[in-house]
Design a protein around this motif. Structure first.
Motif, PDB file in Angstrom:
ATOM      1  N   GLU A   9       0.832  -1.204   0.000  1.00  0.00           N
ATOM      2  CA  GLU A   9       0.000   0.000   0.000  1.00  0.00           C
ATOM      3  C   GLU A   9       0.869   1.257   0.000  1.00  0.00           C
ATOM      4  N   ARG A  10       1.945   1.252   0.801  1.00  0.00           N
ATOM      5  CA  ARG A  10       2.831   2.419   0.849  1.00  0.00           C
ATOM      6  C   ARG A  10       3.534   2.630  -0.482  1.00  0.00           C
ATOM      7  N   VAL A  11       4.023   1.547  -1.060  1.00  0.00           N
ATOM      8  CA  VAL A  11       4.714   1.650  -2.347  1.00  0.00           C
ATOM      9  C   VAL A  11       3.752   2.139  -3.420  1.00  0.00           C
ATOM     10  N   ASP A  12       2.542   1.595  -3.428  1.00  0.00           N
ATOM     11  CA  ASP A  12       1.584   1.995  -4.453  1.00  0.00           C
ATOM     12  C   ASP A  12       1.210   3.467  -4.312  1.00  0.00           C
ATOM     13  N   ALA A  13       1.107   3.938  -3.088  1.00  0.00           N
ATOM     14  CA  ALA A  13       0.798   5.355  -2.880  1.00  0.00           C
ATOM     15  C   ALA A  13       1.900   6.238  -3.463  1.00  0.00           C
ATOM     16  N   GLU A  27      13.084   7.140  -5.600  1.00  0.00           N
ATOM     17  CA  GLU A  27      12.274   7.726  -4.527  1.00  0.00           C
ATOM     18  C   GLU A  27      11.569   6.636  -3.725  1.00  0.00           C
ATOM     19  N   VAL A  28      11.021   5.661  -4.433  1.00  0.00           N
ATOM     20  CA  VAL A  28      10.310   4.571  -3.768  1.00  0.00           C
ATOM     21  C   VAL A  28      11.260   3.739  -2.911  1.00  0.00           C
ATOM     22  N   VAL A  29      12.409   3.402  -3.461  1.00  0.00           N
ATOM     23  CA  VAL A  29      13.368   2.568  -2.727  1.00  0.00           C
ATOM     24  C   VAL A  29      13.900   3.296  -1.497  1.00  0.00           C
ATOM     25  N   ALA A  30      14.093   4.600  -1.612  1.00  0.00           N
ATOM     26  CA  ALA A  30      14.549   5.379  -0.462  1.00  0.00           C
ATOM     27  C   ALA A  30      13.522   5.336   0.669  1.00  0.00           C
ATOM     28  N   ALA A  31      12.251   5.343   0.299  1.00  0.00           N
ATOM     29  CA  ALA A  31      11.192   5.317   1.300  1.00  0.00           C
ATOM     30  C   ALA A  31      10.882   3.907   1.783  1.00  0.00           C
ATOM     31  N   GLU A  32      11.047   2.920   0.901  1.00  0.00           N
ATOM     32  CA  GLU A  32      10.724   1.527   1.236  1.00  0.00           C
ATOM     33  C   GLU A  32      11.735   0.600   0.570  1.00  0.00           C
TER      34      GLU A  32
END
Length: 201
Positions: A9-13, A27-32
């Motif tokens: 859900e976080r990645v999809d957002a 950006e996604v990898v940095a966050a997750e």
């Protein structure tokens, strides 16, 4: 995917609302960070099983930027089944992109990652669209298959392109297949004639 639902859900957002390319992937990898692991392939399999094609498309484009081993093995069966053809494109506005959106994106992806396993599925899509007339008059999906075959570039892919270039396909497909092979002059093709309205159907 029960334990990973929150991560998905976080990645999809993060993936929604913007072009999914190298910068978005970083950006996604940095966050997750889990998005950069092979776990993303399991997420894709689960999404495919659920028929969540718009989300599958977004995650597939993310994975294409991160290059997990085994991506083609997940994506090619979806292309072959045609099941994703009813969803809007993953790199388009939510709900937009037309009936072929995600399938078109996956075909593009197959060419970009050089998925040799996709060649039979791409050939079948081209043939199926010709027989049904579903791709006329613009042949968007078939053209993407042609360009993907050019990107894959194996002998098998080139053989399919030659069949399209020299067969009874619409002119726009024959021209583009010939260009991918660099044989348009050899075949005596004229671009204006091949791409003209009379050759579009």
């Amino acid at each position: 995917m029960r334990g990973a639902e929150g991560v998905v859900e976080r990645v999809d957002a993060l993936l929604r609302g913007g072009y999914i390319g190298r910068e978005k992937a970083a950006e996604v990898v940095a966050a997750e960070p889990r998005a950069a692991s092979r776990e993303v392939l399991e997420w894709l399999r689960t999404l495919a099983g659920a028929g969540a094609w718009a989300r599958f498309g977004r995650f597939a484009l993310l994975a294409a930027e991160l290059h997990p081993e085994g991506l083609a093995e997940v994506v090619v069966p979806v292309i072959a089944s045609g099941a994703a053809g009813g969803a809007g494109g993953a790199n388009r506005a939510e709900g937009a992109g037309g009936a072929e959106g995600v399938l078109e994106d996956l075909v593009d992806l197959a060419g970009e990652i050089g998925a040799v396993e996709a060649v039979p599925a791409l050939a079948a899509l081209i043939d199926g669209r010709r027989e049904s007339g579903a791709d006329a008059p613009y042949f968007a999906l078939s053209l993407k298959c042609v360009h993907a075959l050019g990107g894959i570039g194996t002998a098998e892919a080139q053989a399919v392109l030659r069949t399209v270039a020299t067969g009874d396909h619409p002119g726009v497909l024959r021209w583009n297949a010939a260009v991918e092979l660099g044989i348009e002059d050899e075949l005596g093709y004229d671009e204006d004639e091949m791409l003209g309205p009379a050759e579009s159907h």
